[in-house]
Design a protein around this motif. Structure first.
Motif, PDB file in Angstrom:
ATOM      1  N   ALA A 147      -9.978 -19.826  -7.144  1.00  0.00           N
ATOM      2  CA  ALA A 147     -10.052 -19.010  -8.360  1.00  0.00           C
ATOM      3  C   ALA A 147      -8.794 -19.226  -9.200  1.00  0.00           C
ATOM      4  CB  ALA A 147     -10.186 -17.542  -7.982  1.00  0.00           C
ATOM      5  N   GLN A 148      -8.825 -18.658 -10.418  1.00  0.00           N
ATOM      6  CA  GLN A 148      -7.677 -18.714 -11.320  1.00  0.00           C
ATOM      7  C   GLN A 148      -6.936 -17.370 -11.243  1.00  0.00           C
ATOM      8  OE1 GLN A 148      -7.008 -21.571 -13.246  1.00  0.00           O
ATOM      9  NE2 GLN A 148      -8.656 -22.408 -11.979  1.00  0.00           N
ATOM     10  N   TRP A 149      -5.619 -17.443 -11.305  1.00  0.00           N
ATOM     11  CA  TRP A 149      -4.804 -16.235 -11.134  1.00  0.00           C
ATOM     12  C   TRP A 149      -3.725 -16.161 -12.211  1.00  0.00           C
ATOM     13  CZ3 TRP A 149      -6.664 -13.422  -7.020  1.00  0.00           C
ATOM     14  CH2 TRP A 149      -7.457 -14.126  -6.097  1.00  0.00           C
ATOM     15  N   SER A 150      -3.305 -14.968 -12.529  1.00  0.00           N
ATOM     16  CA  SER A 150      -2.065 -14.788 -13.286  1.00  0.00           C
ATOM     17  C   SER A 150      -1.189 -13.822 -12.484  1.00  0.00           C
ATOM     18  CB  SER A 150      -2.355 -14.283 -14.700  1.00  0.00           C
ATOM     19  OG  SER A 150      -3.157 -13.140 -14.650  1.00  0.00           O
ATOM     20  N   VAL A 151      -0.034 -13.479 -13.044  1.00  0.00           N
ATOM     21  CA  VAL A 151       0.910 -12.676 -12.264  1.00  0.00           C
ATOM     22  C   VAL A 151       1.046 -11.289 -12.887  1.00  0.00           C
ATOM     23  CG1 VAL A 151       3.272 -12.513 -11.396  1.00  0.00           C
ATOM     24  CG2 VAL A 151       2.154 -14.740 -11.571  1.00  0.00           C
ATOM     25  N   GLY A 152       0.925 -10.257 -12.063  1.00  0.00           N
ATOM     26  CA  GLY A 152       1.023  -8.886 -12.539  1.00  0.00           C
ATOM     27  C   GLY A 152       2.458  -8.382 -12.544  1.00  0.00           C
ATOM     28  N   ALA A 153       2.592  -7.095 -12.877  1.00  0.00           N
ATOM     29  CA  ALA A 153       3.909  -6.470 -13.013  1.00  0.00           C
ATOM     30  C   ALA A 153       4.719  -6.551 -11.717  1.00  0.00           C
ATOM     31  CB  ALA A 153       3.736  -5.018 -13.437  1.00  0.00           C
ATOM     32  N   THR A 154       4.055  -6.418 -10.593  1.00  0.00           N
ATOM     33  CA  THR A 154       4.779  -6.428  -9.313  1.00  0.00           C
ATOM     34  C   THR A 154       4.995  -7.844  -8.781  1.00  0.00           C
ATOM     35  OG1 THR A 154       2.778  -6.375  -7.958  1.00  0.00           O
ATOM     36  CG2 THR A 154       3.674  -4.233  -8.658  1.00  0.00           C
ATOM     37  N   GLY A 155       4.343  -8.818  -9.398  1.00  0.00           N
ATOM     38  CA  GLY A 155       4.379 -10.184  -8.879  1.00  0.00           C
ATOM     39  C   GLY A 155       3.146 -10.531  -8.068  1.00  0.00           C
ATOM     40  N   SER A 156       2.270  -9.563  -7.846  1.00  0.00           N
ATOM     41  CA  SER A 156       1.036  -9.838  -7.097  1.00  0.00           C
ATOM     42  C   SER A 156       0.046 -10.597  -7.968  1.00  0.00           C
ATOM     43  CB  SER A 156       0.387  -8.525  -6.627  1.00  0.00           C
ATOM     44  OG  SER A 156       1.242  -7.848  -5.747  1.00  0.00           O
ATOM     45  N   PRO A 157      -0.794 -11.457  -7.359  1.00  0.00           N
ATOM     46  CA  PRO A 157      -1.771 -12.234  -8.135  1.00  0.00           C
ATOM     47  C   PRO A 157      -2.871 -11.363  -8.753  1.00  0.00           C
ATOM     48  CG  PRO A 157      -1.341 -13.269  -6.001  1.00  0.00           C
ATOM     49  CD  PRO A 157      -0.726 -11.903  -5.946  1.00  0.00           C
ATOM     50  N   LEU A 158      -3.116 -11.586 -10.057  1.00  0.00           N
ATOM     51  CA  LEU A 158      -4.227 -10.934 -10.777  1.00  0.00           C
ATOM     52  C   LEU A 158      -5.362 -11.935 -10.865  1.00  0.00           C
ATOM     53  CD1 LEU A 158      -2.504  -9.405 -13.947  1.00  0.00           C
ATOM     54  CD2 LEU A 158      -2.966  -8.289 -11.772  1.00  0.00           C
ATOM     55  N   LEU A 159      -6.550 -11.530 -10.468  1.00  0.00           N
ATOM     56  CA  LEU A 159      -7.708 -12.427 -10.455  1.00  0.00           C
ATOM     57  C   LEU A 159      -8.345 -12.513 -11.839  1.00  0.00           C
ATOM     58  CD1 LEU A 159      -9.916 -14.094  -9.002  1.00  0.00           C
ATOM     59  CD2 LEU A 159     -11.029 -11.897  -8.444  1.00  0.00           C
ATOM     60  N   ASP A 160      -8.429 -13.725 -12.373  1.00  0.00           N
ATOM     61  CA  ASP A 160      -9.144 -13.937 -13.638  1.00  0.00           C
ATOM     62  C   ASP A 160     -10.602 -13.526 -13.469  1.00  0.00           C
ATOM     63  OD1 ASP A 160      -6.845 -15.011 -14.597  1.00  0.00           O
ATOM     64  OD2 ASP A 160      -7.733 -16.914 -15.248  1.00  0.00           O
ATOM     65  N   GLY A 161     -11.127 -12.764 -14.436  1.00  0.00           N
ATOM     66  CA  GLY A 161     -12.540 -12.407 -14.422  1.00  0.00           C
ATOM     67  C   GLY A 161     -12.873 -11.154 -13.628  1.00  0.00           C
ATOM     68  N   ALA A 162     -11.877 -10.541 -12.985  1.00  0.00           N
ATOM     69  CA  ALA A 162     -12.144  -9.280 -12.279  1.00  0.00           C
ATOM     70  C   ALA A 162     -12.496  -8.194 -13.292  1.00  0.00           C
ATOM     71  CB  ALA A 162     -10.931  -8.865 -11.456  1.00  0.00           C
ATOM     72  N   THR A 163     -13.285  -7.199 -12.885  1.00  0.00           N
ATOM     73  CA  THR A 163     -13.646  -6.121 -13.822  1.00  0.00           C
ATOM     74  C   THR A 163     -12.439  -5.254 -14.135  1.00  0.00           C
ATOM     75  OG1 THR A 163     -14.301  -4.526 -12.140  1.00  0.00           O
ATOM     76  CG2 THR A 163     -15.981  -6.049 -12.880  1.00  0.00           C
ATOM     77  N   VAL A 164     -11.571  -5.090 -13.161  1.00  0.00           N
ATOM     78  CA  VAL A 164     -10.340  -4.330 -13.354  1.00  0.00           C
ATOM     79  C   VAL A 164      -9.367  -4.730 -12.250  1.00  0.00           C
ATOM     80  CG1 VAL A 164     -11.130  -2.330 -11.980  1.00  0.00           C
ATOM     81  CG2 VAL A 164      -9.414  -1.978 -13.753  1.00  0.00           C
ATOM     82  N   SER A 165      -8.080  -4.708 -12.574  1.00  0.00           N
ATOM     83  CA  SER A 165      -7.049  -4.981 -11.566  1.00  0.00           C
ATOM     84  C   SER A 165      -6.026  -3.849 -11.618  1.00  0.00           C
ATOM     85  CB  SER A 165      -6.348  -6.319 -11.845  1.00  0.00           C
ATOM     86  OG  SER A 165      -7.266  -7.386 -11.728  1.00  0.00           O
ATOM     87  N   PHE A 166      -5.682  -3.349 -10.436  1.00  0.00           N
ATOM     88  CA  PHE A 166      -4.688  -2.275 -10.309  1.00  0.00           C
ATOM     89  C   PHE A 166      -3.466  -2.866  -9.609  1.00  0.00           C
ATOM     90  CE2 PHE A 166      -8.895  -0.351 -10.107  1.00  0.00           C
ATOM     91  CZ  PHE A 166      -8.797   0.741 -10.964  1.00  0.00           C
ATOM     92  N   ASP A 167      -2.371  -2.935 -10.329  1.00  0.00           N
ATOM     93  CA  ASP A 167      -1.149  -3.498  -9.767  1.00  0.00           C
ATOM     94  C   ASP A 167      -0.318  -2.342  -9.200  1.00  0.00           C
ATOM     95  OD1 ASP A 167       0.526  -5.517  -9.112  1.00  0.00           O
ATOM     96  OD2 ASP A 167       1.236  -5.923 -11.139  1.00  0.00           O
ATOM     97  N   CYS A 168       0.004  -2.423  -7.926  1.00  0.00           N
ATOM     98  CA  CYS A 168       0.514  -1.238  -7.213  1.00  0.00           C
ATOM     99  C   CYS A 168       1.736  -1.539  -6.356  1.00  0.00           C
ATOM    100  CB  CYS A 168      -0.544  -0.723  -6.234  1.00  0.00           C
ATOM    101  SG  CYS A 168      -2.161  -0.413  -6.934  1.00  0.00           S
ATOM    102  N   ARG A 169       2.493  -0.454  -6.090  1.00  0.00           N
ATOM    103  CA  ARG A 169       3.472  -0.509  -5.003  1.00  0.00           C
ATOM    104  C   ARG A 169       2.994   0.465  -3.937  1.00  0.00           C
ATOM    105  NH1 ARG A 169       7.130   3.469  -3.845  1.00  0.00           N
ATOM    106  NH2 ARG A 169       6.863   5.201  -5.296  1.00  0.00           N
ATOM    107  N   ILE A 170       3.168   0.054  -2.668  1.00  0.00           N
ATOM    108  CA  ILE A 170       2.722   0.914  -1.560  1.00  0.00           C
ATOM    109  C   ILE A 170       3.739   2.039  -1.406  1.00  0.00           C
ATOM    110  CG2 ILE A 170       2.180   1.004   0.905  1.00  0.00           C
ATOM    111  CD1 ILE A 170       1.512  -2.044   0.681  1.00  0.00           C
ATOM    112  N   SER A 171       3.298   3.282  -1.625  1.00  0.00           N
ATOM    113  CA  SER A 171       4.253   4.403  -1.568  1.00  0.00           C
ATOM    114  C   SER A 171       4.431   4.914  -0.145  1.00  0.00           C
ATOM    115  CB  SER A 171       3.827   5.533  -2.512  1.00  0.00           C
ATOM    116  OG  SER A 171       2.483   5.899  -2.284  1.00  0.00           O
ATOM    117  N   HIS A 172       3.352   4.978   0.619  1.00  0.00           N
ATOM    118  CA  HIS A 172       3.464   5.295   2.041  1.00  0.00           C
ATOM    119  C   HIS A 172       2.175   4.900   2.749  1.00  0.00           C
ATOM    120  CE1 HIS A 172       1.894   8.942   0.141  1.00  0.00           C
ATOM    121  NE2 HIS A 172       1.418   9.338   1.299  1.00  0.00           N
TER     122      HIS A 172
END
Ligand SMILES: NC(=O)C1=CN([C@@H]2O[C@H](COP(=O)(O)OP(=O)(O)OC[C@H]3O[C@@H](n4cnc5c(N)ncnc54)[C@H](O)[C@@H]3O)[C@@H](O)[C@H]2O)C=CC1
Ligand SMILES: Cc1cc2nc3c(=O)[nH]c(=O)nc-3n(C[C@H](O)[C@H](O)[C@H](O)COP(=O)(O)O)c2cc1C
Length: 175
Positions: free
Chosen positions: A110-135
């Motif tokens: 697949a094709q990817w870009s980079v989100g705010a945290t550095g995690s891969p964002l999937l091209d064509g996804a309906t929605v992407s949630f960029d997160c940090r694990i709080s606990h």
């Protein structure tokens, strides 16, 4: 009879065995997500239906991750992840990230870009949630990862992929 089994279960006269639990869970329709991470511990991704909204203040969702998954040590060490919710045409990606395929092969599909945290964002996804694990909390075989959402990326025009009855279904239409 299925109805009789339900009545027995509701009277707590027999333990619910794993197979019956799974058969019952297969009756829950669920969105299909590819959870990704990247960071000092490396890049990883896996398919997950066990994703749920927890609260909108602070915006928080949860992801249940089997501790035996190869992605587990990488996701938890990076402390960040992205929930990429799949569109109808992306069912092949779900199988790829849900199987035993090497990580490089999964991401090459697949094709990817980079989100705010550095995690891969999937091209064509309906929605992407960029997160940090709080606990997190451990229950049985899984870790429940509570994730604070730092950024969202929406594609409102896309259709959805739904997993129901151990099969994929497309849910058409924009919202
Ligand atoms: N929450 C999870 O860890 C899930 C894991 N899977 C994995 O994908 C494989 C294929 O799944 P299906 O085709 O749906 O058939 P299945 O009969 O193995 O699972 C049916 C349903 O049971 C639940 N489930 C399955 N394995 C689970 C687990 N280890 N912990 C908690 N819930 C679980 C899920 O809701 C799943 O859709 C599963 O055997 C499992 O390895 C699939 C869905 C959820
Ligand atoms: C449709 C589907 C949904 C899944 N949902 C979850 C889930 O919510 N949590 C989880 O830990 N594993 C889930 N899995 C299994 C993981 O995707 C799988 O264990 C992982 O990708 C395999 O990892 P490994 O081969 O790298 O160890 C799911 C698999 C599929 C096919």
């Amino acid at each position: 009879m299925q109805l009789a089994q339900c009545e027995t279960t509701s009277q707590f006269s027999a333990p619910v065995i794993r197979e019956d639990y799974r058969d019952a869970m297969a009756r829950l329709a669920a969105a299909v997500n590819i959870i990704t991470t990247d960071g000092p511990s490396g890049r990883a991704g896996f398919t997950a239906t066990a994703v749920c909204s927890v609260t909108d203040e602070p915006p928080t969702l949860l992801v249940c991750l089997n501790r035996s998954a190869s992605a587990h040590p990488i996701v938890t060490a990076n402390g960040q992840l992205c929930v990429n919710t799949l569109a109808g045409a992306q069912r092949d990606l779900s199988n790829l990230f849900g199987g035993k395929t090497p990580m490089a092969e999964r991401f090459a599909a697949a094709q990817w870009s980079v989100g705010a945290t550095g995690s891969p964002l999937l091209d064509g996804a309906t929605v992407s949630f960029d997160c940090r694990i709080s606990h997190s909390a451990s229950v049985g075989t899984h870790d429940i990862l509570y994730c604070e959402v730092l950024a969202v990326y929406r594609r409102d025009s896309s259709d959805a992929l739904v997993y129901f009855g151990r099969n994929y279904h497309g849910l058409p239409g924009a919202v």
